[in-house]
Each structure stands twice: as structure tokens, then as C-alpha cells.
Design a protein around this motif. Structure first.
Motif, mmCIF file in Angstrom:
data_model
loop_
_atom_site.group_PDB
_atom_site.id
_atom_site.type_symbol
_atom_site.label_atom_id
_atom_site.label_comp_id
_atom_site.label_asym_id
_atom_site.label_seq_id
_atom_site.Cartn_x
_atom_site.Cartn_y
_atom_site.Cartn_z
ATOM 1 N N THR A 35 0.770 -1.263 0.140
ATOM 2 C CA THR A 35 0.025 0.206 -0.098
ATOM 3 C C THR A 35 0.769 1.250 -0.019
ATOM 4 O O THR A 35 2.088 1.115 0.265
ATOM 5 C CB THR A 35 -0.998 -0.155 1.248
ATOM 6 N N ASN A 36 0.234 2.560 -0.244
ATOM 7 C CA ASN A 36 0.898 3.761 -0.329
ATOM 8 C C ASN A 36 1.388 3.603 1.364
ATOM 9 O O ASN A 36 2.419 4.323 1.507
ATOM 10 C CB ASN A 36 -0.073 4.754 -0.498
ATOM 11 N N ALA A 37 0.682 3.590 2.195
ATOM 12 C CA ALA A 37 1.018 3.721 3.648
ATOM 13 C C ALA A 37 2.333 3.046 3.962
ATOM 14 O O ALA A 37 3.320 3.596 4.463
ATOM 15 C CB ALA A 37 0.155 3.342 4.674
ATOM 16 N N PHE A 38 2.640 1.769 3.273
ATOM 17 C CA PHE A 38 3.824 1.021 3.431
ATOM 18 C C PHE A 38 4.829 1.462 2.826
ATOM 19 O O PHE A 38 6.040 1.758 3.236
ATOM 20 C CB PHE A 38 3.684 -0.607 2.922
ATOM 21 N N LEU A 39 4.679 2.178 1.567
ATOM 22 C CA LEU A 39 5.908 2.870 0.753
ATOM 23 C C LEU A 39 6.346 4.097 1.686
ATOM 24 O O LEU A 39 7.581 4.321 1.727
ATOM 25 C CB LEU A 39 5.399 3.331 -0.581
ATOM 26 N N ILE A 40 5.424 4.634 2.107
ATOM 27 C CA ILE A 40 5.751 5.988 2.995
ATOM 28 C C ILE A 40 6.583 5.618 4.222
ATOM 29 O O ILE A 40 7.602 5.975 4.665
ATOM 30 C CB ILE A 40 4.537 6.909 3.494
ATOM 31 N N ALA A 41 6.043 4.425 5.087
ATOM 32 C CA ALA A 41 6.709 4.109 6.255
ATOM 33 C C ALA A 41 8.005 3.350 5.947
ATOM 34 O O ALA A 41 8.908 3.550 6.640
ATOM 35 C CB ALA A 41 5.775 3.153 6.873
ATOM 36 N N SER A 42 8.305 2.980 4.647
ATOM 37 C CA SER A 42 9.697 2.224 4.370
ATOM 38 C C SER A 42 10.562 2.865 3.647
ATOM 39 O O SER A 42 11.498 2.779 3.194
ATOM 40 C CB SER A 42 9.270 0.782 3.651
ATOM 41 N N ASN A 43 10.040 4.414 3.642
ATOM 42 C CA ASN A 43 10.918 5.079 2.838
ATOM 43 C C ASN A 43 11.290 4.856 1.288
ATOM 44 O O ASN A 43 12.475 4.860 1.001
ATOM 45 C CB ASN A 43 12.062 5.562 3.590
ATOM 46 N N ASN A 44 10.157 4.253 0.750
ATOM 47 C CA ASN A 44 10.552 3.879 -0.671
ATOM 48 C C ASN A 44 11.052 4.764 -1.724
ATOM 49 O O ASN A 44 10.524 5.921 -1.586
ATOM 50 C CB ASN A 44 9.065 2.969 -1.246
#
Length: 357
Positions: free
Chosen positions: A122-131
Motif C-alpha cells: 500500500t501507499n502507507a507501506f511505501l511511506i513508512a519504509s521510505n521507498n
């Protein structure tokens, strides 16, 4: 050309492609060729004001397929999902007068491409993981911006052929409209925008913007774009509207993808999204019932007020909700000490009641 000529005689397939009952799991032709056929059903291979080139479309769908992951790598947001959403949009727009032919062409194309390159998180994962995608697109609608950029790039590369690609027979104004519809509709698939889009659509319905018998010529541009956004949104979550056995397959696949993200969140030491936590996950049936109740049903209910083609989608969702309810595993029995203590509490309540009398 021979393959298309052979397909054009298949009236049964054409009819099924314009129905929510279509089952791609049992498709009799390759999925790339199936998506090529969507545009035959739409009528854009025939001569007219809006038309496209068959060979270019075949190249386009091959490139689209290559841009997605396979189901073995990403369980849900893969090529099959793009094929599925494209067919759902086709069935929603084919026979309704609310869109121009060019807008229908753009909407079906956008639906097929709307999740191209999806990484399965998800978008939230990308943000949290600094993708790295966050570095490129910022923190708002990360994936959707990426999908739009990727889709337009694939279309531009397709145009490098001698035939000018799938847009080679359109004029510049038509190409601009096509790009606008594609960009607008793909961006609408961001669930963070769901409440705003749905609220705006409800307000326009209440204002009488979509009266019975309305045509594309009657609708102002903004209302057609809002309807386009609602159409692709409903198609994007139409897995719950399919025949139950198909809906159940999609549900199991998205549950698998969510749980895989939860595993990765744990591995990276990130907070685990509640619905992705294997230790707390009840069942796919629990998950999908909540999704239908809080997201899908209300969305399909609104679209069916405007598009007659959306009525079977909304009804199937209601029916499937009831069936999924029967598949919820029973909650585990309480520990023995809790179970034996329960009658004592009841007895205590009865004693207190008698003391007051």
C-alpha cells in the motif's frame, strides 16, 4: 488479423464480455488477446470518428502485461487484476449514453493500466519504509501517480510504431481528452480519495445532475469526469460483485497479499497494519464482509442510481455479502475457567435482583 476475424464471429464471447458474470478464470483465449477484444466489443476497430489500430493494440496489451507482475509474485495486484477491472469497466460503459465513445475508449484503457507496475503493497507501506517512489512522487497518492506516469509512458512508447500506436488515428484534441480521462480515472482509484469522490457524487445526484435519459451531450464536463471516476472506482472493487466462486477466489488472493505485507512490516520492524497481522487475522470472509459493509456496497449503490449497467453489480455484492457471512469461522470457545465462571455471574445477578424485591 486472422485471429481477430476468428474472434469476431464469437457472439457468445462478446456478450459475456459485457456482463458482470464474465469469468476470466475460465476464459477460452489468452488474456492479452482477451483485452484486445474489449476494444472490438467497444467498436473502436471499425471506421468512425474514434478508431484505433488492431496491431497497435496488440502491441499495447503485450506491453501492459509485461508491465504488471505475475500472480506467482504478487497475488492480487497483478496482470489478472488489470484484465478484470478493464472488463468490468467495459461492461459498465458499453451500452450507456453517459460517455462519448472517446471517453469509453480512454476509460477501458485506463482500467487495464490502472495498477501497472504495482509492487503489492500500500501507499502507507511505501511511506513508512521510505521507498524510492515516495522520493519521486511525494507522500500523496504515491502509487496512483506512479501508475499514471507508467501508463502514459507505455502509450508513448506504443506510438513509436509506424502506425502511430493506439492513438495514431486520433487528432490532437482527442489525444488530450484521452489523456485527461486516463489520468483522472487512475488517480481516482486511490482509496484515500474515496470519501471525497463518493461524497461529491452523492451531492451531484441529489442536485439532479444525472436525470434519467441523460446523454453525454447533456452532461457538463465536470459531471462526466466525476462519473468516470466513480465508474473505475466501482470496477476496481468489483471482485465482490462477481459470481460467488469467482469473488471468493479474488478475496483469498487479496487476503494473501495483505498478509504478505504484514509479514514484511514485521521483518522491517514497522508497525503492522491491523488487517495484515497473521496473528490477529480471522478469515478472508471476515475481511471481505467488513469491506463490503464499509466501502463496496455504498459505492455500488450510488452508481446504480445513475448507470443501469451497475444494477447487477450492486445486487451481486449484496448477495455475496450474505454468502460470505456463512463462511465466517465461529469464534473459539472461551477457556474452561471462563465458561464455568459464567453461570456463577448469572446466579449473582439473580440473587441481587431477589434482594431488591
Amino acid at each position: 488479423m486472422a485471429a481477430l476475424e476468428q474472434c469476431t464471429t464469437d457472439a457468445e464471447l462478446d456478450e459475456s464480455l459485457a456482463s458482470v458474470s464474465f469469468d476470466q478464470y475460465n476464459a477460452t483465449i489468452d488474456l492479452e488477446e482477451l483485452t484486445v477484444r474489449y476494444f472490438h466489443v467497444l467498436g473502436v476497430y471499425a471506421e468512425g470518428e474514434v478508431q484505433t489500430n488492431l496491431a497497435a493494440m496488440r502491441r499495447m496489451m503485450t506491453a501492459a502485461h509485461q508491465g504488471y507482475s505475475e500472480p506467482s509474485a504478487i497475488p492480487y495486484h497483478n496482470w489478472n487484476h488489470g484484465v478484470d477491472v478493464g472488463q468490468a469497466v467495459l461492461s459498465l460503459v458499453k451500452d450507456v449514453p453517459h460517455f462519448t465513445k472517446l471517453e469509453k475508449f480512454a476509460l477501458v484503457t485506463a482500467a487495464i493500466l490502472h495498477d501497472i507496475g504495482h509492487p503489492g503493497v500500500t501507499n502507507a507501506f511505501l511511506i513508512a519504509s521510505n521507498n524510492k517512489l515516495v522520493e519521486e512522487y511525494g507522500q500523496e497518492s504515491v502509487l496512483e501517480q506512479f501508475h499514471v506516469t507508467t501508463a502514459l509512458k507505455v502509450i508513448a512508447e506504443n506510438a513509436e510504431g509506424e502506425d502511430g500506436g493506439i492513438l495514431g488515428m486520433l487528432n490532437e484534441e482527442q489525444k488530450a481528452t484521452f489523456a485527461e480521462v486516463l489520468r483522472c480515472s487512475i488517480m481516482a482509484t486511490d482509496m484515500a480519495r474515496h470519501g471525497k469522490i463518493l461524497g461529491d457524487f452523492k451531492a451531484r445526484i441529489e442536485a439532479g445532475a444525472y436525470p434519467e435519459g441523460v446523454t453525454a451531450e447533456d452532461l457538463v464536463h465536470e459531471d462526466r469526469m466525476l462519473l468516470a471516476m466513480m465508474t473505475i472506482k466501482c470496477a476496481d472493487i468489483s471482485n465482490v460483485c462477481r459470481k460467488f466462486d469467482v469473488a471468493e477466489k479474488w478475496t483469498n488472493q487479496i487476503a494473501e497479499e495483505f498478509l504478505a505485507q504484514g509479514d514484511e512490516e514485521k521483518r522491517l520492524g514497522l508497525p503492522v497494519t491491523p488487517m495484515n497481522d497473521r496473528t490477529k487475522f480471522k478469515s478472508p470472509a471476515h475481511m471481505v464482509c467488513g469491506f463490503i459493509d464499509f466501502v463496496a456496497q455504498g459505492t455500488h449503490d450510488e452508481l446504480e442510481k445513475v448507470l443501469p449497467s451497475a444494477v447487477p453489480f450492486a445486487q451481486n455484492s449484496r448477495d455475496n455479502r450474505q454468502t460470505f457471512e456463512t463462511l465466517k469461522p465461529a469464534d473459539p470457545a472461551p477457556p474452561a475457567e471462563v465458561a464455568t465462571a459464567q453461570p456463577a455471574a448469572t446466579s449473582a445477578g439473580e440473587a441481587a435482583s431477589e434482594a431488591k424485591s
